[in-house]
Write a protein that holds these residues in place. Structure first.
Motif, PDB file in Angstrom:
ATOM      1  N   PRO A   1       3.828  -0.874   3.899  1.00 50.39           N
ATOM      2  CA  PRO A   1       3.584   0.448   3.339  1.00 50.39           C
ATOM      3  C   PRO A   1       4.839   0.649   2.275  1.00 50.39           C
ATOM      4  N   VAL A   2       4.765   0.929   1.191  1.00 52.30           N
ATOM      5  CA  VAL A   2       5.750   1.149   0.439  1.00 52.30           C
ATOM      6  C   VAL A   2       5.701   2.572  -0.258  1.00 52.30           C
ATOM      7  N   ASP A   3       6.891   3.039  -0.806  1.00 53.20           N
ATOM      8  CA  ASP A   3       6.818   4.320  -1.775  1.00 53.20           C
ATOM      9  C   ASP A   3       5.956   4.199  -2.904  1.00 53.20           C
ATOM     10  N   ARG A   4       5.391   5.083  -2.964  1.00 49.78           N
ATOM     11  CA  ARG A   4       4.390   4.980  -4.285  1.00 49.78           C
ATOM     12  C   ARG A   4       5.365   4.698  -5.845  1.00 49.78           C
ATOM     13  N   ARG A   5       6.469   5.215  -5.824  1.00 50.24           N
ATOM     14  CA  ARG A   5       7.443   4.753  -6.947  1.00 50.24           C
ATOM     15  C   ARG A   5       7.604   3.359  -7.056  1.00 50.24           C
ATOM     16  N   LYS A   6       7.622   2.645  -5.876  1.00 46.05           N
ATOM     17  CA  LYS A   6       7.740   1.174  -5.897  1.00 46.05           C
ATOM     18  C   LYS A   6       6.543   0.625  -6.501  1.00 46.05           C
ATOM     19  N   LEU A   7       5.401   1.061  -5.925  1.00 46.56           N
ATOM     20  CA  LEU A   7       4.376   0.547  -6.907  1.00 46.56           C
ATOM     21  C   LEU A   7       4.255   0.550  -8.157  1.00 46.56           C
ATOM     22  N   ASP A   8       4.570   1.759  -8.579  1.00 47.05           N
ATOM     23  CA  ASP A   8       4.629   2.109 -10.108  1.00 47.05           C
ATOM     24  C   ASP A   8       5.546   1.121 -10.857  1.00 47.05           C
TER      25      ASP A   8
ATOM     26  N   MET B   1       6.378  -1.795  -9.662  1.00 47.72           N
ATOM     27  CA  MET B   1       5.750  -3.206  -9.684  1.00 47.72           C
ATOM     28  C   MET B   1       4.789  -3.352 -10.389  1.00 47.72           C
ATOM     29  N   SER B   2       3.948  -2.277 -11.202  1.00 48.28           N
ATOM     30  CA  SER B   2       2.588  -2.484 -11.830  1.00 48.28           C
ATOM     31  C   SER B   2       2.844  -2.619 -13.211  1.00 48.28           C
ATOM     32  N   PHE B   3       1.838  -3.692 -13.511  1.00 51.33           N
ATOM     33  CA  PHE B   3       1.845  -3.988 -15.062  1.00 51.33           C
ATOM     34  C   PHE B   3       0.674  -3.104 -15.730  1.00 51.33           C
ATOM     35  N   THR B   4      -0.295  -2.690 -15.045  1.00 50.88           N
ATOM     36  CA  THR B   4      -1.564  -2.081 -15.391  1.00 50.88           C
ATOM     37  C   THR B   4      -1.278  -0.551 -15.431  1.00 50.88           C
ATOM     38  N   LYS B   5      -0.317   0.035 -14.826  1.00 49.70           N
ATOM     39  CA  LYS B   5      -0.121   1.257 -14.543  1.00 49.70           C
ATOM     40  C   LYS B   5      -1.459   2.114 -14.049  1.00 49.70           C
ATOM     41  N   ALA B   6      -2.005   1.355 -13.319  1.00 47.10           N
ATOM     42  CA  ALA B   6      -3.492   1.960 -12.678  1.00 47.10           C
ATOM     43  C   ALA B   6      -3.703   1.173 -11.325  1.00 47.10           C
ATOM     44  N   HIS B   7      -2.628   1.184 -10.408  1.00 45.55           N
ATOM     45  CA  HIS B   7      -2.752   0.292  -9.400  1.00 45.55           C
ATOM     46  C   HIS B   7      -3.526   0.915  -8.299  1.00 45.55           C
TER      47      HIS B   7
ATOM     48  N   ILE C   1       0.798  -1.223   0.045  1.00 46.60           N
ATOM     49  CA  ILE C   1      -0.020  -0.144   0.038  1.00 46.60           C
ATOM     50  C   ILE C   1       0.756   1.256  -0.051  1.00 46.60           C
ATOM     51  N   ALA C   2       0.472   2.160  -0.795  1.00 43.36           N
ATOM     52  CA  ALA C   2       1.326   3.628  -0.847  1.00 43.36           C
ATOM     53  C   ALA C   2       1.349   3.999   0.647  1.00 43.36           C
TER      54      ALA C   2
END
Length: 269
Positions: free
Chosen positions: A76-83, A85-91, A51-52
């Motif tokens: 909890p992780v930095d939003r850049r890490k979520l970006d 990790m994301s394949f959909t680019k809409a996490h 989660i961001a």
């Protein structure tokens, strides 16, 4: 000679600048809030939720709390890490790692229909490669009350994060059989009394004349080439969707939706 040397150097520069090949999606990675909501609702095992960090949205915090209560580790992780990790680019600030989706058998799909006291309604996807198409087909199939979707193991997208997101949570409720050979699956369905309806622009009958009230499987072909020749040959009948405009074809998921809801219309009519 100069041209050859320049051409060679140009190639090497282009090679160095070439972007890395995209990483293959991981089955079991779910992205977005709706995907997590439906996974929790269906009771699917969730291993970890990213989660961001610093996210104050109450809805997302509530989802994270529900996931934690269900036994998941919330990180909890930095939003850049979520970006990254994301394949959909809409996490939407959350990525979930769930237990890999369990595929079922054709018998499981037929048993689902029997348990509801209904004639089987199945979608067979003949080598679909676009995850958005497969996700949209699963969404329509679930909404139409279909009992399962069949996909091949090779030359076809599986149940990836993009498929899950495009399905709007339907992946959690729709039975999916992943078979070694589509033609063998068709033969098995025929032996068990299921009629196979292939979709083709030059179908032998219009969809409105096809009897979809009995046990039926609708075959949706590949996005580019449609059904393979052998699959087409093994269909009991091919049906066409009337086209009144200037464009001569429909997207695979749109065609599936139209056929599914023609089956619904006939069955409730």
């Amino acid at each position: 000679m100069n041209d050859k040397r320049n051409f060679g150097r140009g190639d090497r520069r282009n090679d160095r600048r070439a972007a890395p090949a995209p990483v293959e999606e991981v089955e079991g990675q779910l992205e977005g809030r709706n995907a997590l909501t439906e996974a929790l609702r269906s009771g699917r095992t969730i291993d970890k939720v990213f989660i961001a960090a610093g996210e104050t949205d109450r809805g997302l915090q509530r989802l994270a709390a529900e996931a934690k209560e269900a036994g998941a580790v919330v990180v909890p992780v930095d939003r850049r890490k979520l970006d990254a990790m994301s394949f959909t680019k809409a996490h939407q600030g959350v990525i979930t790692l769930a237990a890999a989706h369990e595929y079922c058998s054709i018998d499981d799909i037929l048993e689902e229909a029997a348990s509801r006291g209904e004639n089987a309604l199945i979608v067979i996807c003949d080598e679909l490669t676009d995850p958005h198409n497969l996700g949209a087909i699963m969404r329509s199939a679930e909404c139409a009350g279909a009992h399962g979707v069949i996909i091949p193991k090779r030359r076809s997208v599986g149940l990836t994060a993009t498929v899950a997101k495009a399905s709007a949570g339907a992946v959690e409720y729709m039975k999916v059989a992943r078979v070694t050979n589509i033609n063998s699956a068709i033969a098995e369905l025929k032996e068990k009394g299921v009629w196979i309806f292939g979709t083709a622009a030059e179908g032998s009958i219009p969809m409105y004349k096809a009897d979809l009230t009995g046990p039926a499987a609708i075959v949706i072909g590949n996005e580019g080439d449609g059904m393979s020749p052998l699959v087409r040959k093994n269909c009991d009948v091919t049906v066409s969707i009337p086209m009144r405009g200037r464009i001569s074809s429909l997207n695979a998921s749109a065609a599936a939706s139209i056929l599914l809801y023609e089956a619904v219309r006939q069955r409730i009519g």
